[in-house]
Design an enzyme around this catalytic site. Structure first.
Site, PDB file in Angstrom:
ATOM      1  N   LYS A  82      19.152  -2.299 -15.648  1.00 44.52           N
ATOM      2  CA  LYS A  82      19.202  -2.702 -14.235  1.00 44.52           C
ATOM      3  C   LYS A  82      20.157  -3.871 -13.977  1.00 44.52           C
ATOM      4  O   LYS A  82      20.656  -4.031 -12.867  1.00 44.52           O
ATOM      5  CB  LYS A  82      17.797  -3.072 -13.735  1.00 44.52           C
ATOM      6  N   GLY A 143       3.031 -13.092 -14.147  1.00 49.12           N
ATOM      7  CA  GLY A 143       4.174 -12.502 -14.851  1.00 49.12           C
ATOM      8  C   GLY A 143       5.458 -12.851 -14.135  1.00 49.12           C
ATOM      9  O   GLY A 143       5.466 -13.009 -12.894  1.00 49.12           O
ATOM     10  N   ALA A 147      10.190  -6.995 -12.866  1.00 53.28           N
ATOM     11  CA  ALA A 147       9.457  -6.480 -11.709  1.00 53.28           C
ATOM     12  C   ALA A 147       9.007  -7.633 -10.814  1.00 53.28           C
ATOM     13  O   ALA A 147       9.132  -7.577  -9.578  1.00 53.28           O
ATOM     14  CB  ALA A 147       8.261  -5.653 -12.166  1.00 53.28           C
ATOM     15  N   ARG A 168       3.090 -16.538 -18.875  1.00 50.63           N
ATOM     16  CA  ARG A 168       2.656 -16.992 -20.208  1.00 50.63           C
ATOM     17  C   ARG A 168       3.654 -18.023 -20.746  1.00 50.63           C
ATOM     18  O   ARG A 168       3.258 -19.067 -21.240  1.00 50.63           O
ATOM     19  CB  ARG A 168       2.530 -15.722 -21.050  1.00 50.63           C
ATOM     20  N   TYR A 241       0.313   1.319 -13.451  1.00 48.76           N
ATOM     21  CA  TYR A 241      -0.223   2.548 -12.841  1.00 48.76           C
ATOM     22  C   TYR A 241      -0.806   3.518 -13.860  1.00 48.76           C
ATOM     23  O   TYR A 241      -1.263   4.598 -13.497  1.00 48.76           O
ATOM     24  CB  TYR A 241       0.834   3.241 -11.971  1.00 48.76           C
TER      25      TYR A 241
HETATM   26  P1  ATR Z   1       8.983  -5.661 -16.191  1.00 43.51           P
HETATM   27  O1  ATR Z   1      10.355  -5.123 -15.997  1.00 43.51           O
HETATM   28  O2  ATR Z   1       7.908  -4.609 -16.130  1.00 43.51           O
HETATM   29  O3  ATR Z   1       8.696  -6.815 -15.325  1.00 43.51           O
HETATM   30  P2  ATR Z   1       9.470  -7.473 -18.375  1.00 43.51           P
HETATM   31  O4  ATR Z   1      10.722  -7.922 -17.693  1.00 43.51           O
HETATM   32  O5  ATR Z   1       9.532  -7.212 -19.839  1.00 43.51           O
HETATM   33  O6  ATR Z   1       8.910  -6.141 -17.721  1.00 43.51           O
HETATM   34  O7  ATR Z   1       8.345  -8.578 -18.069  1.00 43.51           O
HETATM   35  C1  ATR Z   1       7.050  -8.500 -18.580  1.00 43.51           C
HETATM   36  C2  ATR Z   1       6.221  -9.670 -18.038  1.00 43.51           C
HETATM   37  O8  ATR Z   1       4.885  -9.507 -18.494  1.00 43.51           O
HETATM   38  C3  ATR Z   1       6.692 -11.029 -18.537  1.00 43.51           C
HETATM   39  O9  ATR Z   1       6.422 -11.989 -17.542  1.00 43.51           O
HETATM   40  C4  ATR Z   1       5.786 -11.261 -19.756  1.00 43.51           C
HETATM   41  O10 ATR Z   1       5.575 -12.621 -20.080  1.00 43.51           O
HETATM   42  P3  ATR Z   1       6.642 -13.451 -20.998  1.00 43.51           P
HETATM   43  O11 ATR Z   1       7.764 -13.801 -20.090  1.00 43.51           O
HETATM   44  O12 ATR Z   1       5.871 -14.633 -21.445  1.00 43.51           O
HETATM   45  O13 ATR Z   1       7.028 -12.526 -22.112  1.00 43.51           O
HETATM   46  C5  ATR Z   1       4.495 -10.652 -19.249  1.00 43.51           C
HETATM   47  N1  ATR Z   1       3.619 -10.222 -20.339  1.00 43.51           N
HETATM   48  C6  ATR Z   1       3.788  -9.170 -21.160  1.00 43.51           C
HETATM   49  N2  ATR Z   1       2.758  -9.082 -22.031  1.00 43.51           N
HETATM   50  C7  ATR Z   1       1.911 -10.102 -21.731  1.00 43.51           C
HETATM   51  C8  ATR Z   1       0.671 -10.560 -22.254  1.00 43.51           C
HETATM   52  N3  ATR Z   1       0.077  -9.938 -23.263  1.00 43.51           N
HETATM   53  N4  ATR Z   1       0.092 -11.635 -21.676  1.00 43.51           N
HETATM   54  C9  ATR Z   1       0.677 -12.278 -20.637  1.00 43.51           C
HETATM   55  N5  ATR Z   1       1.855 -11.899 -20.110  1.00 43.51           N
HETATM   56  C10 ATR Z   1       2.464 -10.824 -20.636  1.00 43.51           C
END
Ligand code: ATR
Length: 301
Positions: A82, A143, A147, A168, A241
């Site tokens: 993207k 998060g 997205a 996190r 989803y």
């Molecule tokens: P997307 O495109 O679906 O947003 P992404 O860009 O990989 O996917 O982002 C995933 C988000 O979920 C991130 O904010 C990630 O936190 P980090 O930035 O700390 O990695 C969060 N995330 C994924 N697994 C997690 C978990 N087990 N606990 C808390 N946050 C999580």
């Protein structure tokens, strides 16, 4: 041996006048977009075909350029391309430019224009499925990945009153809030890591949105926050989803919250892309039904 699931079904075979719409990403094996868009084309009797094309980062530019020589009229771009795709397009819509990522491309004569319908997809789902407008509302976003970025920036562009960002790794929340405040309006703030700060942020919000992958199949029992923090009347949205109702949404309902499933964002980002490509309104209910059917099929595979 089980037959592999069909990515799409066609009511008629494509010809050399069939308009092509291509999804670029990797991996694409479980994408629900091909059945959703092909059904919409079929229902509107449009001679169009939506095709998934799995492409690696190193081949993205070459594959995109080659596809532009075909009868292609539009693209969807998904993970992990993207951001990288911006390098290969001619124009970018202002909101997609602010978000910094493109998920939809319109091919117009010799010009390609990039859009981002992810945030708008969430907002349409909120408006149409929960009857809630973003303007003037306070959001807590869990998060800060791709997205969350699209959702939070679109919410800010739609005049949300406050956007509290929790991640996190807190640095990402700080960076995203600074970017929103500088580029759009001063409505975003990063939430401290302290559990009491998360509780306060939820307390101060009208709508809580989970954009993390916590609760996604197969870790379906996990919730991104302690359900005890959810109060009656709070609106809880999950962009996960699969499952359709996550553990977060089940707990939220049990605690008297209104809930919004992630399927709506997937549906409406597709609806918005379809409108950009064709100028037509697709059959939203039929698209939702096929998404639900395909999800159930994937669960039983
Ligand atoms: P997307 O495109 O679906 O947003 P992404 O860009 O990989 O996917 O982002 C995933 C988000 O979920 C991130 O904010 C990630 O936190 P980090 O930035 O700390 O990695 C969060 N995330 C994924 N697994 C997690 C978990 N087990 N606990 C808390 N946050 C999580």
């Amino acid at each position: 041996m089980k037959k592999p699931a069909a990515l799409f079904s066609l009511s008629h075979p494509p010809t050399n006048t069939t308009k092509l719409f291509v999804l670029l990403g990797s991996p694409l094996g479980h994408s629900l977009s091909p059945p959703m868009h092909n059904l919409a084309f079929e229902r509107l009797a449009m001679d169009c075909l939506y095709l998934p094309v799995e492409v690696s980062a190193k081949d993205l530019g070459a594959v995109f350029t080659e596809l532009l020589k075909t009868n292609v009229y539009g693209f969807n771009i998904t993970t992990p391309h993207k951001i990288a795709i911006k390098e290969y397009i001619d124009q970018i819509d202002p909101l997609a430019s602010t978000i910094g990522a493109v998920n939809t491309i319109l091919v117009k004569k010799d010009t390609t224009i990039g859009y981002n319908t992810d945030g708008e997809g969430f907002i349409q789902s909120l408006e149409r499925e929960a009857g809630i407008e973003a303007a003037g509302k306070r959001f807590c976003v869990l998060g800060c990945g791709g997205a969350a970025r699209a959702i939070a920036m679109t919410l800010a562009a739609k005049d949300a009153e406050k956007i509290l960002l929790h991640n996190r790794s807190q640095e990402k929340a700080v960076n995203l809030s600074v970017e929103i405040n500088q580029k759009i309006c001063s409505c975003a703030r990063a939430v401290d890591k302290d559990p009491r700060a998360v509780a306060d942020a939820i307390e101060q919000s009208d709508i809580l949105i989970n954009t993390t992958s916590v609760g996604m199949f197969p870790q379906t029992k996990a919730t991104p926050v302690d359900p005890a923090l959810l109060r009656p009347g709070l609106v809880v949205a999950d962009i996960v989803y699969n499952p359709q109702e996550t553990a977060l949404l089940t707990s939220a309902r049990a605690r008297g919250c209104r809930t919004l499933e992630g399927l709506g964002m997937l549906l409406y980002q597709g609806v918005e892309a379809f409108k950009i490509w064709t100028g037509k309104t697709p059959p939203v209910m039929a698209m939702r039904q096929i998404l639900e059917k395909e999800l159930a099929k994937r669960r039983s595979d």
